[in-house]
Design a protein around this motif. Structure first.
Motif, PDB file in Angstrom:
ATOM      1  N   LYS A  42       0.840  -1.203   0.000  1.00 47.29           N
ATOM      2  CA  LYS A  42       0.000   0.000   0.000  1.00 47.29           C
ATOM      3  C   LYS A  42       0.871   1.247   0.000  1.00 47.29           C
ATOM      4  N   GLY A  43       0.254   2.376  -0.375  1.00 53.71           N
ATOM      5  CA  GLY A  43       0.931   3.662  -0.310  1.00 53.71           C
ATOM      6  C   GLY A  43       2.023   3.794  -1.350  1.00 53.71           C
ATOM      7  N   VAL A  44       2.979   4.649  -1.071  1.00 55.38           N
ATOM      8  CA  VAL A  44       4.123   4.840  -1.956  1.00 55.38           C
ATOM      9  C   VAL A  44       5.114   3.717  -1.683  1.00 55.38           C
ATOM     10  N   ARG A  45       5.566   3.080  -2.757  1.00 55.40           N
ATOM     11  CA  ARG A  45       6.467   1.941  -2.637  1.00 55.40           C
ATOM     12  C   ARG A  45       7.657   2.089  -3.563  1.00 55.40           C
ATOM     13  N   ILE A  46       8.799   1.672  -3.059  1.00 56.62           N
ATOM     14  CA  ILE A  46       9.996   1.530  -3.881  1.00 56.62           C
ATOM     15  C   ILE A  46      10.195   0.031  -4.063  1.00 56.62           C
ATOM     16  N   PHE A  47      10.288  -0.395  -5.317  1.00 58.00           N
ATOM     17  CA  PHE A  47      10.590  -1.785  -5.627  1.00 58.00           C
ATOM     18  C   PHE A  47      11.968  -1.808  -6.283  1.00 58.00           C
ATOM     19  N   LEU A  48      12.898  -2.514  -5.676  1.00 54.83           N
ATOM     20  CA  LEU A  48      14.238  -2.674  -6.216  1.00 54.83           C
ATOM     21  C   LEU A  48      14.394  -4.118  -6.655  1.00 54.83           C
ATOM     22  N   THR A  49      14.815  -4.344  -7.883  1.00 54.50           N
ATOM     23  CA  THR A  49      15.134  -5.707  -8.288  1.00 54.50           C
ATOM     24  C   THR A  49      16.652  -5.815  -8.351  1.00 54.50           C
ATOM     25  N   VAL A  50      17.160  -6.918  -7.829  1.00 50.95           N
ATOM     26  CA  VAL A  50      18.599  -7.157  -7.786  1.00 50.95           C
ATOM     27  C   VAL A  50      18.877  -8.614  -8.144  1.00 50.95           C
ATOM     28  N   PRO A  51      20.069  -8.901  -8.674  1.00 55.44           N
ATOM     29  CA  PRO A  51      20.403 -10.292  -8.984  1.00 55.44           C
ATOM     30  C   PRO A  51      20.440 -11.180  -7.738  1.00 55.44           C
ATOM     31  N   SER A  52      21.117 -10.726  -6.678  1.00 59.17           N
ATOM     32  CA  SER A  52      21.203 -11.510  -5.443  1.00 59.17           C
ATOM     33  C   SER A  52      21.639 -10.584  -4.309  1.00 59.17           C
ATOM     34  N   VAL A  53      20.915 -10.634  -3.194  1.00 55.75           N
ATOM     35  CA  VAL A  53      21.279  -9.771  -2.059  1.00 55.75           C
ATOM     36  C   VAL A  53      22.652 -10.124  -1.516  1.00 55.75           C
ATOM     37  N   ASP A  54      23.123 -11.325  -1.793  1.00 55.93           N
ATOM     38  CA  ASP A  54      24.381 -11.807  -1.242  1.00 55.93           C
ATOM     39  C   ASP A  54      25.570 -11.569  -2.178  1.00 55.93           C
ATOM     40  N   THR A  55      25.594 -10.405  -2.808  1.00 58.05           N
ATOM     41  CA  THR A  55      26.735  -9.988  -3.626  1.00 58.05           C
ATOM     42  C   THR A  55      27.118  -8.580  -3.184  1.00 58.05           C
ATOM     43  N   PRO A  56      28.357  -8.173  -3.382  1.00 52.67           N
ATOM     44  CA  PRO A  56      28.795  -6.868  -2.869  1.00 52.67           C
ATOM     45  C   PRO A  56      27.983  -5.671  -3.385  1.00 52.67           C
ATOM     46  N   VAL A  57      27.655  -5.639  -4.667  1.00 52.58           N
ATOM     47  CA  VAL A  57      26.926  -4.494  -5.223  1.00 52.58           C
ATOM     48  C   VAL A  57      25.504  -4.455  -4.666  1.00 52.58           C
ATOM     49  N   CYS A  58      24.833  -5.600  -4.620  1.00 55.44           N
ATOM     50  CA  CYS A  58      23.466  -5.653  -4.093  1.00 55.44           C
ATOM     51  C   CYS A  58      23.456  -5.382  -2.594  1.00 55.44           C
ATOM     52  N   ASP A  59      24.428  -5.899  -1.893  1.00 59.47           N
ATOM     53  CA  ASP A  59      24.562  -5.671  -0.460  1.00 59.47           C
ATOM     54  C   ASP A  59      24.630  -4.177  -0.174  1.00 59.47           C
ATOM     55  N   LEU A  60      25.480  -3.461  -0.908  1.00 59.59           N
ATOM     56  CA  LEU A  60      25.620  -2.014  -0.729  1.00 59.59           C
ATOM     57  C   LEU A  60      24.311  -1.289  -1.041  1.00 59.59           C
ATOM     58  N   GLU A  61      23.641  -1.690  -2.106  1.00 60.50           N
ATOM     59  CA  GLU A  61      22.379  -1.054  -2.496  1.00 60.50           C
ATOM     60  C   GLU A  61      21.326  -1.218  -1.401  1.00 60.50           C
ATOM     61  N   VAL A  62      21.118  -2.432  -0.937  1.00 58.74           N
ATOM     62  CA  VAL A  62      20.094  -2.682   0.069  1.00 58.74           C
ATOM     63  C   VAL A  62      20.463  -2.013   1.394  1.00 58.74           C
ATOM     64  N   ALA A  63      21.739  -2.069   1.766  1.00 59.12           N
ATOM     65  CA  ALA A  63      22.176  -1.412   3.004  1.00 59.12           C
ATOM     66  C   ALA A  63      21.938   0.094   2.939  1.00 59.12           C
TER      67      ALA A  63
END
Length: 164
Positions: A42-63
């Protein structure tokens, strides 16, 4: 759209979305294997798609989003990957991620299909960012041409702040 992973061209499957278009219904799975559909958000949402949370680039993005979204309690941020829900739960616990909700598209690949983010050759989602307003319309869209690049954090957060 052409995307690359370390310079190698890949194929996206599904329909890429455009600003002003309404998000289609989807099903993804939370860390306890519970299905989550568009109606559950509901409401305003940000949806981020990433290859895998367990990689350095995705880790930095989610953090980064985990820290920055604290300043925006009216916005919900979801990170969607093909990681299994169990792996997402372990990763979130290990990294202290509490402000971003992780969802898995592993079973139906529906989110990847409706946003055109499923990578045929890798069986993963590409890096992309979407801001959806309370009327379920896309108000911000960013597909990264190179998967290893980070999205535009400031523009995503600005779009979410301005969305209603």
């Amino acid at each position: 759209m052409k995307i690359t992973f370390q310079g190698n061209e890949l194929t996206l499957v599904g329909n890429q979305v455009v600003k002003g278009e309404k998000i289609s219904d989807f099903v993804a799975y939370d860390n306890s294997l519970k299905p989550v559909t568009l109606k559950d958000t509901k409401g305003v949402r940000i949806f981020l798609t990433v290859p895998s949370v367990d990689t350095p680039v995705c880790d930095l993005e989610v953090a980064t989003f985990n820290e920055r979204i604290k300043e925006m309690p009216e916005v919900t941020c979801y990170t969607i990957s093909m990681d299994l829900p169990f792996a997402q739960a372990r990763w979130c616990a290990a990294k202290g991620v509490e402000n971003v909700k992780t969802l898995s598209d592993y079973k139906d690949r529906k989110f990847g299909e409706i946003t055109g983010t499923y990578i045929k050759e890798l069986g993963l989602l590409t890096r992309a960012a979407f801001v959806v307003d309370s009327n379920n319309e896309f108000v911000y869209i960013e597909y990264l041409e190179e998967i290893t690049n980070q999205p535009n954090f400031e523009e995503i957060l600005k779009a979410a702040k301005e969305a209603k």
